[in-house]
Design a protein around this motif. Structure first.
Motif, PDB file in Angstrom:
ATOM      1  N   GLN A  76       0.840  -1.181   0.000  1.00 61.84           N
ATOM      2  CA  GLN A  76       0.000   0.000   0.000  1.00 61.84           C
ATOM      3  C   GLN A  76       0.882   1.241   0.000  1.00 61.84           C
ATOM      4  N   VAL A  77       0.583   2.157  -0.897  1.00 62.43           N
ATOM      5  CA  VAL A  77       1.361   3.390  -0.986  1.00 62.43           C
ATOM      6  C   VAL A  77       0.927   4.342   0.118  1.00 62.43           C
ATOM      7  N   LEU A  78       1.906   4.927   0.766  1.00 64.88           N
ATOM      8  CA  LEU A  78       1.631   5.890   1.825  1.00 64.88           C
ATOM      9  C   LEU A  78       2.517   7.110   1.601  1.00 64.88           C
ATOM     10  N   LEU A  79       1.890   8.293   1.620  1.00 59.49           N
ATOM     11  CA  LEU A  79       2.611   9.562   1.464  1.00 59.49           C
ATOM     12  C   LEU A  79       2.364  10.397   2.713  1.00 59.49           C
ATOM     13  N   VAL A  80       3.439  10.845   3.335  1.00 59.07           N
ATOM     14  CA  VAL A  80       3.308  11.602   4.582  1.00 59.07           C
ATOM     15  C   VAL A  80       4.094  12.899   4.468  1.00 59.07           C
ATOM     16  N   GLU A  81       3.362  14.022   4.476  1.00 56.48           N
ATOM     17  CA  GLU A  81       3.997  15.335   4.369  1.00 56.48           C
ATOM     18  C   GLU A  81       4.374  15.867   5.745  1.00 56.48           C
ATOM     19  N   SER A  82       5.354  16.756   5.740  1.00 58.20           N
ATOM     20  CA  SER A  82       5.746  17.481   6.937  1.00 58.20           C
ATOM     21  C   SER A  82       6.438  18.769   6.529  1.00 58.20           C
ATOM     22  N   GLY A  83       6.612  19.677   7.488  1.00 59.82           N
ATOM     23  CA  GLY A  83       7.376  20.879   7.226  1.00 59.82           C
ATOM     24  C   GLY A  83       6.572  22.148   7.074  1.00 59.82           C
ATOM     25  N   GLY A  84       5.252  22.047   7.097  1.00 58.54           N
ATOM     26  CA  GLY A  84       4.441  23.251   6.993  1.00 58.54           C
ATOM     27  C   GLY A  84       4.550  24.099   8.252  1.00 58.54           C
ATOM     28  N   GLY A  85       3.978  25.300   8.177  1.00 58.92           N
ATOM     29  CA  GLY A  85       4.007  26.175   9.333  1.00 58.92           C
ATOM     30  C   GLY A  85       3.641  27.592   8.971  1.00 58.92           C
ATOM     31  N   LEU A  86       3.919  28.494   9.900  1.00 59.42           N
ATOM     32  CA  LEU A  86       3.634  29.923   9.737  1.00 59.42           C
ATOM     33  C   LEU A  86       4.949  30.651   9.488  1.00 59.42           C
ATOM     34  N   VAL A  87       4.969  31.477   8.455  1.00 59.04           N
ATOM     35  CA  VAL A  87       6.173  32.219   8.110  1.00 59.04           C
ATOM     36  C   VAL A  87       5.772  33.601   7.624  1.00 59.04           C
ATOM     37  N   GLN A  88       6.656  34.549   7.798  1.00 57.61           N
ATOM     38  CA  GLN A  88       6.394  35.893   7.298  1.00 57.61           C
ATOM     39  C   GLN A  88       6.685  35.973   5.803  1.00 57.61           C
ATOM     40  N   ALA A  89       6.050  36.903   5.155  1.00 54.95           N
ATOM     41  CA  ALA A  89       6.299  37.131   3.730  1.00 54.95           C
ATOM     42  C   ALA A  89       7.793  37.366   3.511  1.00 54.95           C
ATOM     43  N   GLY A  90       8.303  36.742   2.451  1.00 58.81           N
ATOM     44  CA  GLY A  90       9.727  36.814   2.162  1.00 58.81           C
ATOM     45  C   GLY A  90      10.540  35.693   2.771  1.00 58.81           C
ATOM     46  N   GLY A  91       9.934  34.937   3.651  1.00 52.02           N
ATOM     47  CA  GLY A  91      10.623  33.843   4.319  1.00 52.02           C
ATOM     48  C   GLY A  91      10.640  32.565   3.496  1.00 52.02           C
ATOM     49  N   SER A  92      11.165  31.508   4.125  1.00 45.25           N
ATOM     50  CA  SER A  92      11.325  30.228   3.437  1.00 45.25           C
ATOM     51  C   SER A  92      10.801  29.090   4.305  1.00 45.25           C
ATOM     52  N   SER A 131       1.987  15.475 -15.443  1.00 49.34           N
ATOM     53  CA  SER A 131       0.664  16.067 -15.570  1.00 49.34           C
ATOM     54  C   SER A 131       0.467  17.130 -14.494  1.00 49.34           C
ATOM     55  N   THR A 132      -0.284  18.166 -14.860  1.00 50.48           N
ATOM     56  CA  THR A 132      -0.627  19.212 -13.886  1.00 50.48           C
ATOM     57  C   THR A 132      -2.068  19.077 -13.398  1.00 50.48           C
ATOM     58  N   THR A 133      -2.731  17.999 -13.789  1.00 51.73           N
ATOM     59  CA  THR A 133      -4.144  17.777 -13.460  1.00 51.73           C
ATOM     60  C   THR A 133      -4.263  16.904 -12.216  1.00 51.73           C
ATOM     61  N   PRO A 134      -4.898  17.381 -11.172  1.00 54.51           N
ATOM     62  CA  PRO A 134      -4.981  16.596  -9.928  1.00 54.51           C
ATOM     63  C   PRO A 134      -5.606  15.208 -10.118  1.00 54.51           C
ATOM     64  N   SER A 135      -6.614  15.092 -10.943  1.00 53.62           N
ATOM     65  CA  SER A 135      -7.333  13.824 -11.076  1.00 53.62           C
ATOM     66  C   SER A 135      -6.474  12.723 -11.684  1.00 53.62           C
ATOM     67  N   VAL A 136      -5.377  13.090 -12.292  1.00 53.27           N
ATOM     68  CA  VAL A 136      -4.477  12.099 -12.887  1.00 53.27           C
ATOM     69  C   VAL A 136      -3.678  11.353 -11.825  1.00 53.27           C
ATOM     70  N   TYR A 137      -3.467  11.975 -10.706  1.00 53.76           N
ATOM     71  CA  TYR A 137      -2.613  11.412  -9.666  1.00 53.76           C
ATOM     72  C   TYR A 137      -3.352  10.357  -8.863  1.00 53.76           C
ATOM     73  N   ASP A 138      -2.632   9.276  -8.548  1.00 53.48           N
ATOM     74  CA  ASP A 138      -3.264   8.096  -7.959  1.00 53.48           C
ATOM     75  C   ASP A 138      -3.285   8.104  -6.436  1.00 53.48           C
ATOM     76  N   TYR A 139      -2.287   8.706  -5.826  1.00 50.88           N
ATOM     77  CA  TYR A 139      -2.185   8.672  -4.367  1.00 50.88           C
ATOM     78  C   TYR A 139      -1.893  10.082  -3.846  1.00 50.88           C
ATOM     79  N   TRP A 140      -2.408  10.344  -2.647  1.00 54.83           N
ATOM     80  CA  TRP A 140      -2.279  11.664  -2.042  1.00 54.83           C
ATOM     81  C   TRP A 140      -1.905  11.538  -0.572  1.00 54.83           C
ATOM     82  N   GLY A 141      -1.142  12.522  -0.103  1.00 50.81           N
ATOM     83  CA  GLY A 141      -0.879  12.631   1.314  1.00 50.81           C
ATOM     84  C   GLY A 141      -2.019  13.355   1.999  1.00 50.81           C
ATOM     85  N   GLN A 142      -1.867  13.537   3.298  1.00 43.49           N
ATOM     86  CA  GLN A 142      -2.938  14.142   4.092  1.00 43.49           C
ATOM     87  C   GLN A 142      -2.893  15.662   4.058  1.00 43.49           C
TER      88      GLN A 142
END
Length: 125
Positions: free
Chosen positions: A1-17, A106-117
């Motif tokens: 089973q394919v599993l995709l797990v994202e991390s690294g998001g957060g709050l940043v000021q404009a101009g940040g990384s 592809s740039t079309t979301p429906s083409v992609y088979d698996y998604w993270g949360q």
């Protein structure tokens, strides 16, 4: 089973990384395309960037060209999105996605088979 797990998001000021990560498991990804999409409140999910896992070929949305960089680490089965010069309009939930056995990016979301949360990115002005 394919599993995709994202991390690294957060709050940043404009101009940040920020750097997003997506750990992938469950298959060999050498023939796949992996990408990042985002969805802001009240808007449709939109393409951000994608990479052919084996060849390393990339594609970017015009809105992020020159600011975002997609990359992958084969040994770690991890996809990255380095986001620099962030703008308030980059605020969204960011999703990692996989298009298995893809021959083109592809740039079309429906083409992609698996998604993270998804992981939230908020850029304050």
């Amino acid at each position: 089973q394919v599993l995709l797990v994202e991390s690294g998001g957060g709050l940043v000021q404009a101009g940040g990384s920020l750097r997003l990560s997506c750990f992938a498991s469950g298959r060999t990804f050498s023939s796949d395309v992996m990408g990042w999409f985002r969805q802001a409140p009240g808007k449709e999910r939109e393409f951000v960037a994608a990479i052919m896992w084996s060849a390393g070929r990339t594609n970017y949305a015009d809105s992020v060209k020159g600011r975002f960089t997609i990359s992958r680490d084969n040994a770690k089965n991890t996809l990255y999105l380095q986001m620099n010069s962030l703008k308030p309009e980059d605020t969204a939930v960011y999703y990692c996605a996989l298009d298995k056995l893809a021959r083109v990016i592809s740039t079309t979301p429906s083409v992609y088979d698996y998604w993270g949360q998804g992981t939230q990115v908020t850029v304050s002005s």
